[in-house]
Design an enzyme around this catalytic site. Structure first.
Site, PDB file in Angstrom:
ATOM      1  CG  HIS A  85      -0.685   0.278   2.713  1.00  0.00           C
ATOM      2  ND1 HIS A  85      -0.352  -1.146   3.248  1.00  0.00           N
ATOM      3  CD2 HIS A  85       0.052   1.345   3.240  1.00  0.00           C
ATOM      4  CE1 HIS A  85       0.654  -0.329   4.028  1.00  0.00           C
ATOM      5  NE2 HIS A  85       0.314   0.758   4.280  1.00  0.00           N
ATOM      6  CG  ASP A 221       0.316  -3.810   2.911  1.00  0.00           C
ATOM      7  OD1 ASP A 221       0.724  -3.516   1.993  1.00  0.00           O
ATOM      8  OD2 ASP A 221       0.318  -3.621   3.416  1.00  0.00           O
ATOM      9  CB  SER A 651       2.629   1.534   6.190  1.00  0.00           C
ATOM     10  OG  SER A 651       1.353   1.655   7.105  1.00  0.00           O
TER      11      SER A 651
END
Length: 716
Positions: A85, A221, A651
């Site tokens: 992402h 991810d 992240s």
């Protein structure tokens, strides 16, 4: 029995010491505050292995990726891994209906096939330094707060300029503890960052918005990039002559796996926390800001979801936008639930009473802290009204529709064209054309029309007239959707890329003057003026006053808690957190295990739902148990839970074991712990980590890009 009893006490003490601690710690202060506890929990290395300006260390392998994520080097050839992402915009920018890298994934066959990315950079921290004394230099004798603030800002500029070394580095001084402390951060900025590989979204976003912030997760991810430098290994803009950057340090990768109780450390750039908010601030977030923004995003997501389901081109165009909107939307919902469960407002009130009693006992209440509390109470009432309007503008006017993004771009262009500097005008033209093309690449008029109509009607319904421009209040077109589109939206040149670009390129003063009178431009400008003069100006003044008072409020906390280790709120600078691999109990009689496996992908698979339609090749590999060295106990590990304190910005952060080996990539928090930006709960706050073994499996077995593994240092 006595021996057993004593053993039980000792074991209990060990468990207490091994408990995860909240905090996002400054790497330069590890030796002073946390390294001994980390080592008691199992960490085998030293503070210098984590941060050292004289020798290579983990800081040299940990980068600020783009504008708000973390990435890490995993080879001596500049190979970098981060979340899927985090790389989504880059992946999307290269995707078309014919070459849909979002749907099908992308893997460069070799370095020549790696894809250039405009406006993507990574920042590598050269060093950080406490410059508090330098920032406050010369302010002791200044009584006037405005003059003191000007002196502080002047000092900041001098510090940043000197550290910049004539443009060699990017520098910034940031306040900590609401301005009671200041740190200088010096970065090397690399602007040649190329896409190496990414799994398809059916893996990289498996579970989609349904699973977002939830456990168990089965999401691959991750995405991979390579940083390039000039022949001398220095930062450089894109050039065919650039070569892979050789980092001072890169992370060895462990395939040994994890088990409950294993030490974990996270290193990265957490974005923002608000741990020291007073009760009034928590109440504002819990009972106004989060609920109102959720309502607006409910509307946005319903429109986007329908449009994306009906058209594959729209799905590609709006993938990154949808992800951005939905991420905070779901986080805010969990934050409300968590704050309510913790009775956060009452806990803050109890702390404030304790604070007051301390101030009374030290003789500082009447002379100092009473007025601090009174000012905060007095300011939050008008601030709540102003920020209500500001949030609506942010969600609807500025970030709600593409035509208003275009209007904002054109407004900036028109202002620059009023300058006398011809060189800057030419630069403005080129930059504006690039921005227009970027926006139009991901623009679907039918979808944007729906957003425009629904969102602006919602705005008119929910905001008091005093917060809206008169032309908007008086415009009856907003009562009729059909007329609104035909007589306002579709008459605008902002919906015609060719015409808009031609006007910009011409630079003709008459055409530019007409552009200001365009129906959508004139509406945008009315909102811009009203917001700047009637909302933003008020918010800025109130926030400035609140932050000024919070500096004194925070100074009191620091004095009251002297001897206890306090950590400053996250501010997108390099921080460290530590904990261990562990599950948790979200509710009565419910227990979450620490590890998810490929079995969960099989169980969740649903070919009728895009979010759970795992690729056939992946399912075949799983059914055959063709896991190679990446499997464990007859299954394939996918994700695991750890008790590291994280926030947005973490992240892509490396999750590291006791030996300093990379064992996973942080990519999320559990929904039950999303209030951790405001209040931490060690029983429920968990970060969700992509097990590095799953990433390696996908690179090797699924993508057939095993050549990348040859660059890495893989240890067992």
């Amino acid at each position: 029995m006595r021996q057993t009893f004593l053993f039980g006490i000792v074991f209990l003490l060990i468990l207490c010491k091994a408990e995860a601690k909240e905090g996002m710690w400054i790497p330069t202060l590890l030796e002073k505050y946390t390294i001994s506890e980390m080592q008691e929990m199992g960490f085998k290395l030293s503070a210098n292995d984590i941060y050292d300006i004289n020798n290579s260390s983990m800081k040299d392998a940990t980068v600020l990726f783009g504008t708000g994520c973390t990435g890490e080097f995993i080879s001596n050839s500049g190979l970098l891994i981060t979340n899927h992402h985090c790389g989504l915009k880059a992946i999307q920018s290269h995707s078309t209906v014919d070459h849909d890298y979002l749907m099908n994934g992308f893997w460069a066959e070799d370095q020549k096939g790696e894809l250039q990315n405009q406006n993507l950079s990574v920042r590598i921290l050269e060093y950080m330094e406490d410059v508090t004394d330098k920032v406050f230099d010369g302010t002791d004798t200044i009584a006037n707060e405005d003059l003191k603030s000007k002196k502080i800002n002047a000092n900041l500029l001098i510090i940043e300029k000197e550290a910049r070394q004539n443009g060699k580095f990017e520098t910034i001084v940031k306040p900590l503890f609401y301005g009671n402390q200041y740190y200088l951060y010096v970065y090397n900025v690399f602007k040649d960052v190329r896409l190496v590989g990414a799994p398809p979204s059916s893996i990289g976003r498996f579970g989609g918005d349904t699973d977002n912030w939830m456990w168990p997760r089965h999401t691959g991810d991750f995405s991979m990039f390579r940083v390039y430098a000039d022949k001398d290994n220095n930062p450089s803009s894109y050039s065919e002559e650039n070569v892979p950057y050789q980092p001072k340090y890169f992370f060895p990768i462990s395939v040994a796996g994890v088990k409950p109780g294993d030490f974990t450390m996270i290193y990265g750039f957490p974005g923002s926390t608000q741990q020291y908010l007073p009760a009034a601030g928590v109440n504002l977030i819990q009972n106004q800001r989060d609920p109102e923004r959720i309502k607006i995003r409910d509307l946005k997501l319903a429109i986007l979801n329908k449009a994306m389901e009906n058209d594959p081109k729209v799905r590609i165009q709006y993938a990154a936008k949808y992800s951005s909107v939905s991420n905070a939307w779901k986080k805010w919902q969990g934050e409300i639930v968590g704050l309510e469960r913790l009775e956060a407002i009452n806990k803050k009130l109890e702390f404030e009473e304790e604070y007051k009693n301390w101030a009374i006992s030290t003789g500082q209440w009447d002379s100092k802290y009473k007025q601090v509390f009174e000012k905060l109470d007095r300011l939050y009432a008008p601030y709540s009204k102003a920020i209500f309007a500001s949030d609506y503008y942010s969600e609807i006017v500025w970030k709600g529709t593409d035509v208003f993004l275009l209007a904002n771009t054109i407004n900036g262009y028109l202002r620059r064209m009023e300058l006398k500097d011809e060189r800057r005008k030419r630069y403005a033209k080129r930059g504006t054309i690039r921005s227009i093309q970027t926006i139009y690449k991901n623009y679907d008029q039918q979808t944007d029309e729906k957003l425009f109509v629904e969102l602006f009607q919602f705005l008119k319904l929910n905001l008091e007239p005093v917060y809206l421009p008169k032309v908007f209040n008086q415009n009856k077109l907003f009562d009729d959707k059909s007329k609104l589109l035909n007589k306002l939206y579709r008459k605008s040149v902002l919906t015609n890329q060719a015409k808009l670009e031609a006007i910009v390129l011409s630079g003709d003063p008459k055409q530019l003057k007409k552009l200001k009178k365009d129906p959508l431009m004139s509406l945008f400008l009315a909102f811009r003026i009203h917001y700047d003069t009637g909302i933003k100006s008020i918010v800025d003044v109130l926030e400035s006053e609140i932050n000024s008072i919070m500096k004194d409020y925070m100074a009191g906390i620091m004095e009251k808690e002297y001897g206890n280790h306090l950590w400053p709120d996250a501010n997108l600078t390099l921080r460290l957190g530590y904990g261990k691999v562990e599950g948790f109990m979200p509710n009565d009689a419910v227990k979450y295990k620490y590890q998810s496996t490929a079995t969960g992908i099989q169980q969740k698979f649903d070919s009728t739902q895009y979010e759970f339609n795992a690729p056939e090749k992946l399912r075949l590999l799983i059914s055959k148990k063709d896991f190679g060295i990446y499997g464990a106990n007859g299954n394939l590990p996918i994700c695991f839970l750890a008790s590291n304190h994280t926030s947005g910005g973490n992240s892509g952060s490396p999750v590291i074991n006791a030996k300093g080996h990379l064992i996973g990539l942080n990519f999320d928090r559990t929904w039950e712990g999303t209030m951790s930006d405001i209040m931490y709960d060690p029983s429920r706050c968990r970060n969700i980590v992509l097990d590095i073994r799953y990433a390696l499996f996908l690179i090797d077995k699924f993508a057939g890009a095993g050549y990348l593994l040859n660059e890495m240092e893989i240890v067992n």
